[in-house]
Write a protein that holds these residues in place. Structure first.
Motif, PDB file in Angstrom:
ATOM      1  N   ALA A 127       0.805  -1.312   0.045  1.00 55.43           N
ATOM      2  CA  ALA A 127       0.017  -0.048  -0.027  1.00 55.43           C
ATOM      3  C   ALA A 127       0.932   1.355   0.075  1.00 55.43           C
ATOM      4  O   ALA A 127       1.983   1.155   0.394  1.00 55.43           O
ATOM      5  CB  ALA A 127      -0.780  -0.181   1.220  1.00 55.43           C
ATOM      6  N   ALA A 128       0.211   2.270  -0.370  1.00 62.45           N
ATOM      7  CA  ALA A 128       0.853   3.729  -0.423  1.00 62.45           C
ATOM      8  C   ALA A 128      -0.125   4.422   0.418  1.00 62.45           C
ATOM      9  O   ALA A 128      -1.619   4.222   0.530  1.00 62.45           O
ATOM     10  CB  ALA A 128       1.096   4.205  -1.563  1.00 62.45           C
ATOM     11  N   HIS A 129       0.330   5.819   1.007  1.00 59.11           N
ATOM     12  CA  HIS A 129      -0.583   6.620   1.763  1.00 59.11           C
ATOM     13  C   HIS A 129      -0.313   8.066   1.580  1.00 59.11           C
ATOM     14  O   HIS A 129       0.852   8.392   1.527  1.00 59.11           O
ATOM     15  CB  HIS A 129      -0.587   6.097   3.361  1.00 59.11           C
ATOM     16  CG  HIS A 129       0.325   6.690   4.120  1.00 59.11           C
ATOM     17  ND1 HIS A 129       0.033   6.998   5.343  1.00 59.11           N
ATOM     18  CD2 HIS A 129       1.774   6.815   4.073  1.00 59.11           C
ATOM     19  CE1 HIS A 129       1.362   7.515   6.068  1.00 59.11           C
ATOM     20  NE2 HIS A 129       2.338   7.230   4.999  1.00 59.11           N
ATOM     21  N   ILE A 130      -1.251   8.818   1.899  1.00 52.77           N
ATOM     22  CA  ILE A 130      -1.021  10.231   2.190  1.00 52.77           C
ATOM     23  C   ILE A 130      -1.535  10.467   3.543  1.00 52.77           C
ATOM     24  O   ILE A 130      -2.514  10.200   3.736  1.00 52.77           O
ATOM     25  CB  ILE A 130      -1.953  11.163   1.012  1.00 52.77           C
ATOM     26  CG1 ILE A 130      -1.321  10.632  -0.441  1.00 52.77           C
ATOM     27  CG2 ILE A 130      -1.895  12.663   1.251  1.00 52.77           C
ATOM     28  CD1 ILE A 130      -2.203  11.174  -1.270  1.00 52.77           C
ATOM     29  N   ALA A 146      -8.957  19.357   8.114  1.00 55.68           N
ATOM     30  CA  ALA A 146      -8.013  18.085   7.655  1.00 55.68           C
ATOM     31  C   ALA A 146      -8.779  17.075   6.766  1.00 55.68           C
ATOM     32  O   ALA A 146      -8.330  16.553   5.894  1.00 55.68           O
ATOM     33  CB  ALA A 146      -7.200  17.629   8.822  1.00 55.68           C
ATOM     34  N   PHE A 147      -9.962  16.733   7.504  1.00 49.85           N
ATOM     35  CA  PHE A 147     -11.007  15.517   6.912  1.00 49.85           C
ATOM     36  C   PHE A 147     -11.413  16.270   5.495  1.00 49.85           C
ATOM     37  O   PHE A 147     -11.300  15.282   4.550  1.00 49.85           O
ATOM     38  CB  PHE A 147     -12.177  15.422   7.875  1.00 49.85           C
ATOM     39  CG  PHE A 147     -13.301  14.537   7.138  1.00 49.85           C
ATOM     40  CD1 PHE A 147     -12.945  12.986   7.217  1.00 49.85           C
ATOM     41  CD2 PHE A 147     -14.115  14.963   6.572  1.00 49.85           C
ATOM     42  CE1 PHE A 147     -13.924  12.302   6.627  1.00 49.85           C
ATOM     43  CE2 PHE A 147     -15.175  13.963   6.205  1.00 49.85           C
ATOM     44  CZ  PHE A 147     -14.933  12.659   6.106  1.00 49.85           C
ATOM     45  N   ASN A 148     -11.947  17.526   5.343  1.00 49.25           N
ATOM     46  CA  ASN A 148     -12.272  17.944   4.099  1.00 49.25           C
ATOM     47  C   ASN A 148     -11.107  17.983   3.260  1.00 49.25           C
ATOM     48  O   ASN A 148     -11.279  17.671   1.783  1.00 49.25           O
ATOM     49  CB  ASN A 148     -12.897  19.328   4.317  1.00 49.25           C
ATOM     50  CG  ASN A 148     -14.214  19.386   5.015  1.00 49.25           C
ATOM     51  OD1 ASN A 148     -14.987  18.102   4.841  1.00 49.25           O
ATOM     52  ND2 ASN A 148     -14.649  20.425   5.651  1.00 49.25           N
ATOM     53  N   LYS A 149      -9.850  18.301   3.621  1.00 49.05           N
ATOM     54  CA  LYS A 149      -8.660  18.268   2.559  1.00 49.05           C
ATOM     55  C   LYS A 149      -8.445  16.825   2.271  1.00 49.05           C
ATOM     56  O   LYS A 149      -8.182  16.591   1.002  1.00 49.05           O
ATOM     57  CB  LYS A 149      -7.547  19.046   3.479  1.00 49.05           C
ATOM     58  CG  LYS A 149      -6.315  19.141   2.449  1.00 49.05           C
ATOM     59  CD  LYS A 149      -6.618  20.187   1.380  1.00 49.05           C
ATOM     60  CE  LYS A 149      -5.133  20.312   0.587  1.00 49.05           C
ATOM     61  NZ  LYS A 149      -5.551  21.230  -0.687  1.00 49.05           N
ATOM     62  N   ALA A 150      -8.432  15.993   2.907  1.00 41.91           N
ATOM     63  CA  ALA A 150      -8.330  14.616   2.740  1.00 41.91           C
ATOM     64  C   ALA A 150      -9.449  14.078   1.701  1.00 41.91           C
ATOM     65  O   ALA A 150      -8.853  13.531   0.579  1.00 41.91           O
ATOM     66  CB  ALA A 150      -8.304  13.420   3.910  1.00 41.91           C
ATOM     67  N   LYS A 151     -10.654  14.535   1.684  1.00 38.88           N
ATOM     68  CA  LYS A 151     -11.749  14.159   0.926  1.00 38.88           C
ATOM     69  C   LYS A 151     -11.243  14.751  -0.359  1.00 38.88           C
ATOM     70  O   LYS A 151     -11.264  14.367  -1.702  1.00 38.88           O
ATOM     71  CB  LYS A 151     -13.063  14.632   1.314  1.00 38.88           C
ATOM     72  CG  LYS A 151     -13.429  13.464   2.526  1.00 38.88           C
ATOM     73  CD  LYS A 151     -14.922  14.225   2.778  1.00 38.88           C
ATOM     74  CE  LYS A 151     -15.984  13.951   1.716  1.00 38.88           C
ATOM     75  NZ  LYS A 151     -17.435  14.233   1.942  1.00 38.88           N
ATOM     76  N   ALA A 206      -8.051  -0.094  -4.907  1.00 33.53           N
ATOM     77  CA  ALA A 206      -8.911   0.950  -4.769  1.00 33.53           C
ATOM     78  C   ALA A 206      -8.233   1.961  -3.637  1.00 33.53           C
ATOM     79  O   ALA A 206      -7.097   1.685  -2.979  1.00 33.53           O
ATOM     80  CB  ALA A 206     -10.152   0.521  -4.038  1.00 33.53           C
ATOM     81  N   ILE A 207      -8.967   3.076  -3.215  1.00 35.81           N
ATOM     82  CA  ILE A 207      -8.372   3.942  -2.255  1.00 35.81           C
ATOM     83  C   ILE A 207      -9.531   4.519  -1.128  1.00 35.81           C
ATOM     84  O   ILE A 207     -10.594   4.350  -1.536  1.00 35.81           O
ATOM     85  CB  ILE A 207      -8.196   5.490  -3.027  1.00 35.81           C
ATOM     86  CG1 ILE A 207      -6.998   5.413  -4.022  1.00 35.81           C
ATOM     87  CG2 ILE A 207      -7.781   6.620  -1.985  1.00 35.81           C
ATOM     88  CD1 ILE A 207      -6.943   6.372  -5.104  1.00 35.81           C
ATOM     89  N   SER A 208      -8.715   4.046  -0.092  1.00 37.57           N
ATOM     90  CA  SER A 208      -9.808   4.355   1.031  1.00 37.57           C
ATOM     91  C   SER A 208     -10.518   5.679   1.209  1.00 37.57           C
ATOM     92  O   SER A 208      -9.754   6.513   0.825  1.00 37.57           O
ATOM     93  CB  SER A 208      -9.024   4.092   2.493  1.00 37.57           C
ATOM     94  OG  SER A 208      -8.214   4.896   2.809  1.00 37.57           O
ATOM     95  N   ASN A 209     -11.448   5.981   1.992  1.00 34.96           N
ATOM     96  CA  ASN A 209     -11.866   6.932   2.505  1.00 34.96           C
ATOM     97  C   ASN A 209     -11.007   7.440   3.746  1.00 34.96           C
ATOM     98  O   ASN A 209     -10.153   6.806   3.998  1.00 34.96           O
ATOM     99  CB  ASN A 209     -13.251   6.981   3.145  1.00 34.96           C
ATOM    100  CG  ASN A 209     -14.665   6.616   2.141  1.00 34.96           C
ATOM    101  OD1 ASN A 209     -14.571   7.635   1.190  1.00 34.96           O
ATOM    102  ND2 ASN A 209     -15.240   5.677   2.211  1.00 34.96           N
ATOM    103  N   LEU A 219      -5.119   8.761   3.582  1.00 33.71           N
ATOM    104  CA  LEU A 219      -5.894   8.005   2.313  1.00 33.71           C
ATOM    105  C   LEU A 219      -4.765   6.786   2.140  1.00 33.71           C
ATOM    106  O   LEU A 219      -3.528   7.056   2.044  1.00 33.71           O
ATOM    107  CB  LEU A 219      -5.715   8.860   1.261  1.00 33.71           C
ATOM    108  CG  LEU A 219      -6.740  10.259   1.399  1.00 33.71           C
ATOM    109  CD1 LEU A 219      -6.470  11.459   0.413  1.00 33.71           C
ATOM    110  CD2 LEU A 219      -8.035   9.739   1.530  1.00 33.71           C
ATOM    111  N   ILE A 220      -5.367   5.610   1.819  1.00 33.63           N
ATOM    112  CA  ILE A 220      -4.610   4.562   1.771  1.00 33.63           C
ATOM    113  C   ILE A 220      -5.042   3.982   0.287  1.00 33.63           C
ATOM    114  O   ILE A 220      -6.169   3.845  -0.060  1.00 33.63           O
ATOM    115  CB  ILE A 220      -4.978   3.294   2.877  1.00 33.63           C
ATOM    116  CG1 ILE A 220      -4.646   4.124   4.121  1.00 33.63           C
ATOM    117  CG2 ILE A 220      -3.990   2.112   2.591  1.00 33.63           C
ATOM    118  CD1 ILE A 220      -5.161   2.994   5.411  1.00 33.63           C
ATOM    119  N   LYS A 221      -3.945   3.726  -0.468  1.00 31.38           N
ATOM    120  CA  LYS A 221      -4.409   3.075  -1.546  1.00 31.38           C
ATOM    121  C   LYS A 221      -3.562   1.543  -1.723  1.00 31.38           C
ATOM    122  O   LYS A 221      -2.601   1.449  -1.145  1.00 31.38           O
ATOM    123  CB  LYS A 221      -3.518   3.959  -2.680  1.00 31.38           C
ATOM    124  CG  LYS A 221      -3.757   3.116  -4.330  1.00 31.38           C
ATOM    125  CD  LYS A 221      -3.337   3.982  -5.397  1.00 31.38           C
ATOM    126  CE  LYS A 221      -3.601   3.361  -6.763  1.00 31.38           C
ATOM    127  NZ  LYS A 221      -2.768   4.053  -8.105  1.00 31.38           N
TER     128      LYS A 221
END
Length: 655
Positions: A127-130, A146-151, A206-209, A219-221
Motif C-alpha cells: 500500500a501507499a498512503h497520504i 483536515a478531513f475535508n482536505k483529505a476528501k 482502490a483508495i480508502s476514505n 488516504l490508503i491506496k
C-alpha cells in the motif's frame, strides 16, 4: 520495565510462595525455627525437572541441598534488610505493574482480536498512503479542516491524478520524500490498528476514505495483495565488507565471493565452502545455516527478498551485497505460515501492545462499572465544573480554595474520592494540551478519564485478593529479587572486583584453562588432484599464496582456494590429521577436496593467560565463592532437616 536478568535460572523460573495451606503439610526442614514444607519443595522440583540440564541437580538429595541453600540466602537477605531498599521496592513495584497487565484484559474481546489478527496475517498488503497531520486532541474545527482536505485529495486521485504525485505534494509523512508514500508490503500488527483495518478492508486498486489514527487522517491506496510468504530457512556464505573504505580491500572481498561462487558452479559443496571460507563465524561451522525467518524480520531487505525467491529447482543465489557484506544464499527449506495454535501466544502479546488494547481497556472499564457501580455526587460535580475556567487552555488555571470541594465526589466499594482529588487531576492535565471546547465538555471528558482510571487503579491494587495465583507469582518475584540483590552484593561484584582473589584462584587451577595445539598455517584446497599437485610444487618453491592462485585460477574457473591464519586443533577449517610439524604436508583428501598445508609455526598446548580465559575463570570463581558462602550461612543459621519426611518425599516421587 527493566527486569533483572534471569541469572538465577534454577530457582527464579519456579514458584516459592508459602501460604497458610502449607500448615497441613509435613515440615521438610527449618531455618532458625522457620518451617518449610514438602508441598513447596515438590512443586518446585517437578516444575524445574525439564528446565535443569545438570543431571546432578535432578537428584533429590542434591536438589534438597540446593533448595536449602536458596532459602538460606533469602533468610540472609531479610536479615540484612535488603527488602527495605528503595531500589528493591521500585523494582518490585515495576514488576507488579508489568504483571498486572495480564489481569487488565477482557478475554472475549482479546480472543476476537487474536483471531482477527491471525486471519489478517495470512495476507500481505502492498500500500501507499497520504498523511495529513492532526493532533489527537485537536479541536473539532481543526479536525474538520483536515478531513475535508483529505476528501478533496481523494477525489482528485479518483479522477485519475497520480497517487504518488499527490503524496509528494500533500503528504506530511516525513518519509514521503524518499518513498513517495509507498509503504511496501505489510501484514497484521505492522501498522497502527485503525490504519491496518482500513487497509485490509480496501479492495486491491482502490483508495480508502479518510482514515483517522492518532497521527491524523490517511488516504490508503492498496496496490497489491499476496499470500503471506511464511518463513524460510537458508544457509549463506559471507565475506564481510572491509572495515575501512579502501578500494583494494573492497575489490578483494568481491573477488573472494566470486571465486567461491565459481567453485559452487563447478559442483563443489556449499556446506564445505561455508566451513572453509564464510566469515560469519556464528553459522560457518554449521555449513552456513541460519535461523529461519519471515518477511520483515531481517535488517537486510535485499538478503530477505533474495532468500524468498529461491526454489528447490534454483536453490543457490548469485552473490549479493548488503550493508554487512557479500553473501551467497542457499535455500534449505520453506515453511508455510504457522497454525493458529502455534501463533496464539505470540498474537496475544501483540494484541496487548498495540492500539487494539484500547478495545480491551474499554471492555474492562464497562465490566468494572458493573462490578463496583460508582456513584457521583451530582450537585458537587456541577460546582466543580463551574470552578474550571478557560485559563486551563493556557495552563494557568489553579484549583480554587473551597472547603466544599473536599466532600465525597465518587464512592464505590470501600473507596472514597473527593472533589479536590478530581480538581487536582484536572490541573495536572493542563500539560497534555487538550483543546476540547467548551470548558464544560472538557471537564466531562476529563471526568470520564479520571473515574475510569480510579476504578482500574482500585481493581489493580486489590489483585492479590481477587486472584490467588497473582499473589503467588508476586511472592515468587519478591524472593527472587531479594536473592538477585544479595548475590550481586556478596558474589558477582566481588568476583569481578577482587583482583587478588581471582588471580589466586586462577593460579591454583590454571591447568583447567588450556589452549589446544595450534598451527600458524596456510591451507590450500582444490577438487582436482592434478591442480593440488601443481600447487604443492609451487608452494615448495616458495611461491606465495596469492601467486599460486593467480597461476592456477582463471577468470572462467576457480581451481584453488587458500586460507591462512592460526588454527586450533579440531577446527573445521583445518584438514584432519595435519601433522604438527613445520613444513609442507603431503596431499590429503577429505570428501571431494584435496588439501595441502604449509605449517609455518607450531603453537603447542599451553595454559591460557588469565586475560585469555577471564570470562570462564570469573564464572568458576563465582561458583567457588558461592559454595563457600553457603557453607558459612549454614554455620550462621540453624538448619534442621526432617529425614523421615524427606524419605517419604523420595518414595512419593518414585511412584
Amino acid at each position: 520495565m527493566k527486569l533483572k536478568p534471569f541469572i538465577l535460572l534454577l530457582f527464579l523460573c519456579t514458584q516459592f510462595a508459602v501460604f497458610a495451606q502449607n500448615k497441613a503439610n509435613d515440615i521438610l526442614f527449618t531455618i532458625d525455627n522457620t518451617p518449610y514444607y514438602t508441598n513447596e519443595f515438590l512443586r518446585v522440583y517437578n516444575k524445574n525437572l525439564d528446565l535443569v540440564k545438570d543431571e546432578s541437580q535432578k537428584d533429590l538429595t542434591q536438589y534438597l541441598e540446593l533448595f536449602v541453600g536458596y532459602k538460606l540466602k533469602i533468610t540472609k537477605a531479610n536479615k540484612l534488610g535488603l527488602q527495605n531498599g528503595e531500589a528493591y521496592k521500585n523494582e518490585l513495584a515495576s514488576y507488579r505493574t508489568q504483571l498486572s497487565k495480564n489481569y487488565l484484559t477482557d478475554s472475549k474481546v482479546t480472543n476476537e482480536l487474536v483471531v482477527e489478527g491471525y486471519e489478517r496475517s495470512k495476507k500481505e498488503i502492498k500500500a501507499a498512503h497520504i498523511l495529513l497531520l492532526v493532533d489527537e486532541n485537536a479541536a473539532p474545527a481543526d479536525t474538520l479542516v483536515a478531513f475535508n482536505k483529505a476528501k478533496e485529495i481523494r477525489d482528485r486521485a479518483l479522477k485519475g491524478e497520480d497517487f504518488a504525485q499527490l503524496a509528494t505534494e500533500f503528504s506530511q509523512d516525513p518519509s514521503v520524500k524518499e518513498n513517495k508514500g509507498d509503504l511496501g508490503y505489510f501484514s497484521s500488527f505492522r501498522m497502527v490498528y485503525a490504519f491496518e483495518s482500513a487497509a485490509f478492508k480496501t479492495a486491491k486498486g482502490a483508495i480508502s476514505n479518510p482514515v483517522r489514527t492518532r497521527f491524523g487522517y490517511h488516504l490508503i491506496k492498496v496496490e497489491d495483495v499476496r499470500d503471506n510468504r511464511g518463513e524460510v530457512t537458508v544457509a549463506h556464505i559471507m565475506i564481510l565488507n572491509p572495515k575501512e573504505d579502501k578500494p583494494e580491500e573492497k575489490a578483494a572481498a568481491k573477488t573472494k565471493i566470486d571465486d567461491i561462487y565459481q567453485k559452487l558452479q563447478q559442483g563443489e559443496k556449499f556446506e564445505e565452502l561455508a566451513k572453509q571460507f564464510s566469515e560469519d563465524k556464528s553459522s560457518s561451522s554449521r555449513g552456513g545455516v541460519l535461523t529461519r525467518f519471515g518477511s520483515g524480520q531481517l535488517s537486510a531487505e535485499e538478503f530477505e527478498n533474495t532468500a524468498f525467491t529461491l526454489t528447490p529447482q534454483n536453490p543457490i543465489s548469485a552473490p549479493i551485497q548488503t550493508r554487512f557484506g557479500w553473501h551467497i544464499i542457499k535455500l534449505i527449506e520453506k515453511h508455510p505460515l504457522k497454525s493458529f495454535d502455534e501463533m496464539k501466544v505470540e498474537l496475544e502479546n501483540k494484541v496487548g501492545k498495540d492500539d487494539r488494547s484500547r478495545l480491551i481497556t474499554n471492555s474492562l472499564n464497562d465490566k468494572l462499572q458493573k462490578k463496583y457501580t460508582p456513584k457521583r455526587d451530582v450537585k458537587l460535580y456541577a460546582q466543580l465544573v463551574k470552578a474550571v475556567t478557560d485559563d486551563f487552555y493556557e495552563s494557568k488555571w489553579e484549583v480554587p480554595v473551597n472547603k466544599a470541594f473536599a466532600a465525597k465526589l465518587i464512592t464505590f466499594d470501600k473507596k472514597i474520592i473527593s472533589g479536590d482529588d478530581f480538581l487536582g487531576y484536572v490541573k495536572d492535565q493542563q500539560k497534555a494540551g487538550i483543546k476540547t471546547k467548551p470548558i464544560a465538555a472538557l471537564v466531562d471528558q476529563l471526568y470520564k478519564q479520571f473515574s475510569e482510571e480510579q476504578l482500574t487503579k482500585y481493581y489493580t491494587d486489590n489483585l492479590e485478593q481477587e486472584f490467588p495465583e497473582f499473589a503467588t507469582v508476586m511472592e515468587e518475584y519478591r524472593d527472587g529479587l531479594l536473592l538477585f540483590d544479595l548475590m550481586e552484593k556478596e558474589i558477582w561484584e566481588k568476583s569481578k572486583t577482587d583482583t587478588l582473589g581471582l588471580n589466586s584462584f586462577y593460579e591454583t587451577r590454571k591447568f583447567n584453562y588450556m589452549w589446544k595445539n595450534r598451527l600458524d598455517a596456510l591451507v590450500i584446497s582444490s577438487t582436482s588432484a592434478d591442480v593440488i599437485k601443481k600447487a604443492q610444487k609451487l608452494l615448495k618453491k616458495g611461491v606465495s599464496a596469492e601467486k599460486i592462485k593467480e597461476t592456477l585460477n582463471s577468470k572462467e574457473k576457480v581451481l584453488v582456494m587458500t586460507n591462512s591464519g592460526i588454527f586450533e586443533e579440531g577446527t573445521d577449517a583445518l584438514p584432519k590429521n595435519v601433522p604438527f610439524q613445520v613444513g609442507i604436508t603431503e596431499i590429503t583428501k577429505e570428501g571431494e577436496y584435496y588439501f595441502i598445508t604449509k605449517v609455518n609455526k607450531i603453537l603447542p598446548e599451553t595454559t591460557k593467560t588469565l586475560s585469555e580465559c577471564k570470562g570462564k575463570a570469573i564464572n568458576d570463581y563465582q561458583q567457588f565463592l558461592e559454595q563457600k558462602w553457603v557453607d558459612d550461612l549454614k554455620a550462621e543459621f540453624a538448619v534442621k532437616i526432617n529425614q523421615d519426611v524427606f524419605d517419604a518425599v523420595k518414595n512419593q516421587l518414585k511412584k
